[in-house]
Structure formats: C-alpha cells, structure tokens
Design a protein around this motif. Structure first.
Motif, PDB file in Angstrom:
ATOM      1  N   SER A   2       0.814  -1.221   0.000  1.00  8.56           N
ATOM      2  CA  SER A   2       0.000   0.000   0.000  1.00  8.56           C
ATOM      3  C   SER A   2       0.847   1.271   0.000  1.00  8.56           C
ATOM      4  N   ALA A   3       2.067   1.214   0.542  1.00  6.21           N
ATOM      5  CA  ALA A   3       2.914   2.413   0.567  1.00  6.21           C
ATOM      6  C   ALA A   3       3.542   2.703  -0.793  1.00  6.21           C
ATOM      7  N   GLN A   4       3.893   1.642  -1.528  1.00  3.65           N
ATOM      8  CA  GLN A   4       4.610   1.888  -2.781  1.00  3.65           C
ATOM      9  C   GLN A   4       3.731   1.939  -4.026  1.00  3.65           C
ATOM     10  N   LEU A   5       2.458   1.545  -3.882  1.00  5.27           N
ATOM     11  CA  LEU A   5       1.543   1.610  -5.028  1.00  5.27           C
ATOM     12  C   LEU A   5       0.421   2.594  -4.687  1.00  5.27           C
ATOM     13  N   ASP A   6      -0.102   3.281  -5.683  1.00  2.00           N
ATOM     14  CA  ASP A   6      -1.130   4.294  -5.425  1.00  2.00           C
ATOM     15  C   ASP A   6      -2.431   3.698  -4.889  1.00  2.00           C
ATOM     16  N   ARG A   7      -2.879   2.624  -5.522  1.00  2.00           N
ATOM     17  CA  ARG A   7      -4.147   2.021  -5.112  1.00  2.00           C
ATOM     18  C   ARG A   7      -4.011   0.515  -5.008  1.00  2.00           C
ATOM     19  N   VAL A   8      -4.156  -0.006  -3.811  1.00  2.00           N
ATOM     20  CA  VAL A   8      -4.111  -1.449  -3.589  1.00  2.00           C
ATOM     21  C   VAL A   8      -5.375  -1.844  -2.846  1.00  2.00           C
ATOM     22  N   VAL A   9      -6.083  -2.828  -3.352  1.00  2.00           N
ATOM     23  CA  VAL A   9      -7.284  -3.271  -2.662  1.00  2.00           C
ATOM     24  C   VAL A   9      -7.238  -4.763  -2.405  1.00  2.00           C
ATOM     25  N   GLN A  10      -7.877  -5.159  -1.309  1.00  2.00           N
ATOM     26  CA  GLN A  10      -7.971  -6.566  -0.968  1.00  2.00           C
ATOM     27  C   GLN A  10      -9.298  -7.082  -1.518  1.00  2.00           C
ATOM     28  N   ALA A  11      -9.226  -8.049  -2.433  1.00  2.00           N
ATOM     29  CA  ALA A  11     -10.448  -8.639  -2.990  1.00  2.00           C
ATOM     30  C   ALA A  11     -10.109  -9.968  -3.644  1.00  2.00           C
ATOM     31  N   ASP A  12     -11.115 -10.845  -3.701  1.00  2.00           N
ATOM     32  CA  ASP A  12     -10.955 -12.118  -4.402  1.00  2.00           C
ATOM     33  C   ASP A  12     -11.383 -11.897  -5.854  1.00  2.00           C
ATOM     34  N   SER A  13     -10.416 -11.963  -6.749  1.00  2.00           N
ATOM     35  CA  SER A  13     -10.674 -11.625  -8.150  1.00  2.00           C
ATOM     36  C   SER A  13     -11.487 -12.686  -8.895  1.00  2.00           C
ATOM     37  N   SER A  16      -6.581 -18.318 -11.465  1.00  2.00           N
ATOM     38  CA  SER A  16      -6.197 -17.545 -12.641  1.00  2.00           C
ATOM     39  C   SER A  16      -7.259 -17.652 -13.737  1.00  2.00           C
ATOM     40  N   VAL A  17      -7.746 -18.854 -13.992  1.00  2.00           N
ATOM     41  CA  VAL A  17      -8.758 -19.059 -15.039  1.00  2.00           C
ATOM     42  C   VAL A  17     -10.079 -18.377 -14.669  1.00  2.00           C
ATOM     43  N   LEU A  18     -10.501 -18.523 -13.416  1.00  2.00           N
ATOM     44  CA  LEU A  18     -11.765 -17.903 -12.997  1.00  2.00           C
ATOM     45  C   LEU A  18     -11.674 -16.382 -13.038  1.00  2.00           C
ATOM     46  N   THR A  19     -10.485 -15.847 -12.751  1.00  2.00           N
ATOM     47  CA  THR A  19     -10.291 -14.392 -12.808  1.00  2.00           C
ATOM     48  C   THR A  19     -10.389 -13.901 -14.250  1.00  2.00           C
ATOM     49  N   VAL A  20      -9.742 -14.621 -15.164  1.00  2.00           N
ATOM     50  CA  VAL A  20      -9.830 -14.234 -16.585  1.00  2.00           C
ATOM     51  C   VAL A  20     -11.286 -14.283 -17.038  1.00  2.00           C
ATOM     52  N   LEU A  21     -11.981 -15.329 -16.654  1.00  2.00           N
ATOM     53  CA  LEU A  21     -13.389 -15.483 -17.016  1.00  2.00           C
ATOM     54  C   LEU A  21     -14.226 -14.295 -16.517  1.00  2.00           C
ATOM     55  N   ALA A  22     -13.981 -13.888 -15.276  1.00  2.00           N
ATOM     56  CA  ALA A  22     -14.722 -12.749 -14.706  1.00  2.00           C
ATOM     57  C   ALA A  22     -14.415 -11.470 -15.497  1.00  2.00           C
ATOM     58  N   LEU A  23     -13.137 -11.289 -15.871  1.00  2.00           N
ATOM     59  CA  LEU A  23     -12.746 -10.087 -16.629  1.00  2.00           C
ATOM     60  C   LEU A  23     -13.387 -10.087 -18.015  1.00  2.00           C
ATOM     61  N   VAL A  24     -13.477 -11.278 -18.636  1.00  2.00           N
ATOM     62  CA  VAL A  24     -14.125 -11.405 -19.946  1.00  2.00           C
ATOM     63  C   VAL A  24     -15.595 -11.034 -19.803  1.00  2.00           C
ATOM     64  N   GLU A  25     -16.231 -11.570 -18.753  1.00  2.00           N
ATOM     65  CA  GLU A  25     -17.650 -11.290 -18.560  1.00  2.00           C
ATOM     66  C   GLU A  25     -17.908  -9.813 -18.282  1.00  2.00           C
ATOM     67  N   LEU A  26     -16.942  -9.143 -17.677  1.00  2.00           N
ATOM     68  CA  LEU A  26     -17.089  -7.703 -17.409  1.00  2.00           C
ATOM     69  C   LEU A  26     -16.736  -6.864 -18.638  1.00  2.00           C
ATOM     70  N   GLY A  27     -16.206  -7.514 -19.661  1.00  2.00           N
ATOM     71  CA  GLY A  27     -15.913  -6.821 -20.921  1.00  2.00           C
ATOM     72  C   GLY A  27     -14.645  -5.992 -20.933  1.00  2.00           C
ATOM     73  N   VAL A  28     -13.653  -6.353 -20.110  1.00  2.00           N
ATOM     74  CA  VAL A  28     -12.369  -5.636 -20.124  1.00  2.00           C
ATOM     75  C   VAL A  28     -11.714  -5.866 -21.499  1.00  2.00           C
TER      76      VAL A  28
END
Ligand code: ATP
Length: 144
Positions: free
Chosen positions: A46-57, A85-97
């Motif tokens: 959190s100190a070295q990056l501007d925005r860091v969040v805790q979440a299950d991707s 990793s696969v479920l995260t990619v799937l979620a990103l695809v579904e969100l239309g990134v």
C-alpha cells in the motif's frame, strides 16, 4: 497526476511477478489498481503503489464493485493457482475488459487461458530464462 491516455491498468495478484509489474507501471506513470486476495499482501504494497485493494478476483461482483469495467487493460499475475487464474480471466471477460493479459505457468494452463478469452498469454519465467540465456552468451562473447 497519472497518465489519463489509454486508461488505467489493473494488476491482479501481488506475488513476486505481480508486485514488480505493478511497481514498474506506476513508475512509468500509469494509473494502476492492484488487487490481491491476501490482506497482508495488499497491506505490504500500500505504501509503494497508489491504489491497492484486498479482494478475491474470482468473484465477478467484487471486481465490478471495484469499478474494473472502466479499465482498458488487466493483467492476471496469479501463477500457482490455475483455478484462480482461469476464474479471474473469465470474470474479466464477462465484465468486458478490452485487453486481458494473463500469466501461464504451463502450456496447458496457457491453452485454457486462451480458450476462456485471454487476449495475451505470457510466460514470465520462461521469457526471463530465455532473455538471461542470451544475455549471458552475449556477455561471454565480449571476452573472446
Ligand atoms: P509469484 O511467482 O509471482 O510469486 P506465485 O505463483 O508464487 O507467484 P501465486 O499463488 O500465484 O504465487 O499468488 C500470487 C499472488 O496472487 C498472491 O499474493 C496471492 O495472494 C494472489 N492471489 C491468488 N489468488 C487470488 C485471488 N483469487 N484473488 C486475488 N488475488 C489472488
């Protein structure tokens, strides 16, 4: 102020690879949102990056709440857990990134990532090994 051209970049998974990637993009003046499921890991950067969040991707709803739909690019830097990793990619695809980059740890992993919709698949360990091999050989040639 960070760059506004090209939109922000989401980096998911702050392991050894992801944390260097996020820090590099930040130094290059990009707007980076870093995500990690592990609260200790999120806290650590959190100190070295501007925005860091805790979440299950792997949770599409959690990513939606973070406003991921407004990002142009996402990098899934999770390595060890193929399922996450696969479920995260799937979620990103579904969100239309529009541009999804995903890290693979094997050819089979890469095949799954591409088939669920990753636009770019990367192999950091293999790519670094190959680059360093060339570097070592070219340095040796300097002394011949
Ligand atoms: P590296 O080689 O980059 O250190 P690794 O393969 O050893 O990575 P991973 O298990 O891939 O380690 O985890 C990388 C990071 O991704 C960890 O900090 C972990 O907490 C995070 N991570 C794993 N699963 C999720 C998830 N579902 N949501 C968000 N972050 C996750």
């Amino acid at each position: 102020a960070r760059r506004s051209d090209g939109g922000g970049i989401v980096v998911i998974g702050l392991g050894r690879f992801g944390c260097h990637l996020a820090a590099s993009l930040t130094r290059m003046d990009h707007d980076v949102l870093a995500v990690d499921r592990n609260p200790d890991q999120a806290q650590r950067f959190s100190a070295q990056l501007d925005r860091v969040v805790q979440a299950d991707s792997t949770e599409e709803g959690a990513l939606r709440q973070l406003g991921i739909t407004s990002f142009d690019r996402a990098v899934v830097a999770i390595g060890a857990s193929v399922e996450a990793s696969v479920l995260t990619v799937l979620a990103l695809v579904e969100l239309g990134v529009p541009q999804i980059w995903a890290r693979a740890t094997s050819q089979k992993h890469a095949k799954i990532l591409s088939s669920v919709g990753a636009h770019h698949v990367i192999f950091p360990e293999a790519e670094t090994g190959e680059r360093v091999a060339h570097l070592i050989v070219s340095r040796l040639l300097d002394f011949i």
